[in-house]
Scaffold this active site. Structure first.
Site, PDB file in Angstrom:
ATOM      1  N   LYS A  52       0.837  -1.206   0.000  1.00 35.70           N
ATOM      2  CA  LYS A  52       0.000   0.000   0.000  1.00 35.70           C
ATOM      3  C   LYS A  52       0.873   1.258   0.000  1.00 35.70           C
ATOM      4  O   LYS A  52       0.597   2.231  -0.705  1.00 35.70           O
ATOM      5  CB  LYS A  52      -0.944  -0.013   1.215  1.00 35.70           C
ATOM      6  CG  LYS A  52      -2.042  -1.072   1.118  1.00 35.70           C
ATOM      7  CD  LYS A  52      -2.804  -1.288   2.426  1.00 35.70           C
ATOM      8  CE  LYS A  52      -3.771  -2.473   2.295  1.00 35.70           C
ATOM      9  NZ  LYS A  52      -4.551  -2.748   3.499  1.00 35.70           N
ATOM     10  N   GLN A  96      -4.709  -1.587   9.738  1.00 32.37           N
ATOM     11  CA  GLN A  96      -4.618  -2.904   9.121  1.00 32.37           C
ATOM     12  C   GLN A  96      -5.203  -3.970  10.057  1.00 32.37           C
ATOM     13  O   GLN A  96      -4.878  -4.021  11.237  1.00 32.37           O
ATOM     14  CB  GLN A  96      -3.144  -3.215   8.782  1.00 32.37           C
ATOM     15  CG  GLN A  96      -2.935  -4.503   7.996  1.00 32.37           C
ATOM     16  CD  GLN A  96      -3.544  -4.473   6.592  1.00 32.37           C
ATOM     17  OE1 GLN A  96      -3.701  -3.408   5.989  1.00 32.37           O
ATOM     18  NE2 GLN A  96      -3.899  -5.631   6.058  1.00 32.37           N
ATOM     19  N   ASP A 119     -10.857   2.753   3.930  1.00 28.32           N
ATOM     20  CA  ASP A 119     -11.171   1.319   3.820  1.00 28.32           C
ATOM     21  C   ASP A 119     -12.672   1.103   3.606  1.00 28.32           C
ATOM     22  O   ASP A 119     -13.088   0.019   3.199  1.00 28.32           O
ATOM     23  CB  ASP A 119     -10.774   0.590   5.116  1.00 28.32           C
ATOM     24  CG  ASP A 119      -9.471  -0.200   4.985  1.00 28.32           C
ATOM     25  OD1 ASP A 119      -9.142  -0.606   3.849  1.00 28.32           O
ATOM     26  OD2 ASP A 119      -8.812  -0.407   6.012  1.00 28.32           O
TER      27      ASP A 119
HETATM   28  N1  GUN Z   1      -6.915  -6.974   6.246  1.00 33.39           N
HETATM   29  C1  GUN Z   1      -7.244  -7.692   5.152  1.00 33.39           C
HETATM   30  N2  GUN Z   1      -7.752  -6.893   4.195  1.00 33.39           N
HETATM   31  C2  GUN Z   1      -7.750  -5.640   4.698  1.00 33.39           C
HETATM   32  C3  GUN Z   1      -8.154  -4.387   4.181  1.00 33.39           C
HETATM   33  O1  GUN Z   1      -8.633  -4.256   3.060  1.00 33.39           O
HETATM   34  N3  GUN Z   1      -7.997  -3.317   5.014  1.00 33.39           N
HETATM   35  C4  GUN Z   1      -7.492  -3.443   6.261  1.00 33.39           C
HETATM   36  N4  GUN Z   1      -7.399  -2.351   7.012  1.00 33.39           N
HETATM   37  N5  GUN Z   1      -7.104  -4.603   6.772  1.00 33.39           N
HETATM   38  C5  GUN Z   1      -7.240  -5.693   5.993  1.00 33.39           C
END
Ligand code: GUN
Length: 291
Positions: A52, A96, A119
């Protein structure tokens, strides 16, 4: 039997969309900033967050990584979230997941300012999605819709079977698909669903998002079905230098010949998910300068 299905190439599309976004950022002189809170040292989470941050650099966004040890308290996390909520230099941020035991996902997600919740996990953004109001859509459902749209695959009037009802993929995707504009007839299935095989055999589109490698077998898929594989489980693989490889929820080798179109793993939904987060960050930035 369709011996050579259309391969829904997320890598190629993501490269295309990143280039479009990079150009927009350059031309506008904008400086959007995405922050990520990462707790602990889980290998999967580390690698997702690294991707990311690298994606941000590639399109000309700023990024910030805020790390906490596994032992962090909920109160410390809430304090960090409040700091980011108040920070005008950060346009969007994510926490996350998964979080360590003892920390409530809902408390943490609920503390994120909805206008910075790139998100799309906050109840306000989930509610907006449900009502068809503007808001942030979670990255994976967005990526799947965009992957279909850019491959001219319409779900209008089609029977879409989603396997898995997670808050971040199956549930929001089932809502998005059934909203006016997408117009699919959606069956959202889960671990208690009876006769899953029969339901899948009636599908025009199957989205496998349950996190069980190789779950969708050829005998569950009718000829001509579009199959979207959201699974990304790390399975041991001694022939690979890192000792593992990603395996999807679809038994690709046996299912692909029956499909009209299918996503590979890796290189299908995953890269599109990463684009979803960039697009939301761009929108958060645009909204912040418009206010
Ligand atoms: N863990 C797995 N997929 C995601 C996501 O799209 N965003 C976040 N914050 N955590 C995750």
């Amino acid at each position: 039997m369709n011996a050579s299905p259309l391969m829904l190439d997320g890598n190629r599309l993501a490269t295309e969309i990143r280039a479009e976004l990079r150009q927009k950022v350059q031309e506008s002189g904008a400086s959007p900033c995405l922050a990520a809170i990462l707790v602990g040292n889980d290998g999967g989470s580390e690698s997702y967050v690294t991707h990311k941050m690298n994606d941000c650099a590639e399109v000309g966004f700023q990024s910030r990584l805020i790390r906490f040890p596994e032992s962090v308290s909920e109160a410390e996390l809430l304090q960090a979230i409040e700091g980011l909520n108040q920070d005008d230099g950060v346009h969007g941020f994510i926490v996350q997941l998964p979080l360590p035991k003892g920390i409530s996902n809902q408390t943490i997600i609920g503390a994120i300012a909805p206008e910075k919740d790139v998100d799309g996990f906050h109840p306000e953004n989930m509610g907006r999605l449900t009502l068809g109001l503007p808001g942030f859509v979670a990255a994976t459902p967005w990526g799947i819709m965009e992957l279909l749209r850019r491959n001219q695959i319409s779900v209008s009037g089609k029977h879409v079977v989603v396997i898995g009802r997670s808050n971040i993929v199956g549930t929001p995707l089932s809502i998005l698909m059934s909203r006016p504009g997408a117009d699919a007839t959606v069956t959202l299935t889960h671990s208690k669903t009876q006769n899953l095989k029969d339901i899948c055999l009636q599908a025009d589109v199957i989205v496998a998002a349950l996190g069980i490698p190789g779950f969708l077998r050829a005998d569950m898929v009718s000829d001509g079905t579009v199959v979207i594989d959201v699974g990304t489980t790390r399975v041991p693989d001694s022939s690979h230098p890192r000792g593992w490889r990603l395996k999807g929820d679809v038994a690709f080798e046996e299912v692909a010949p029956k499909c009209s179109a299918i996503t590979p793993v890796p290189g299908g939904v995953g890269p599109m998910t990463r684009i979803g987060l960039l697009m939301n960050t761009w929108t958060a930035y645009e909204n912040s300068v418009r206010i």
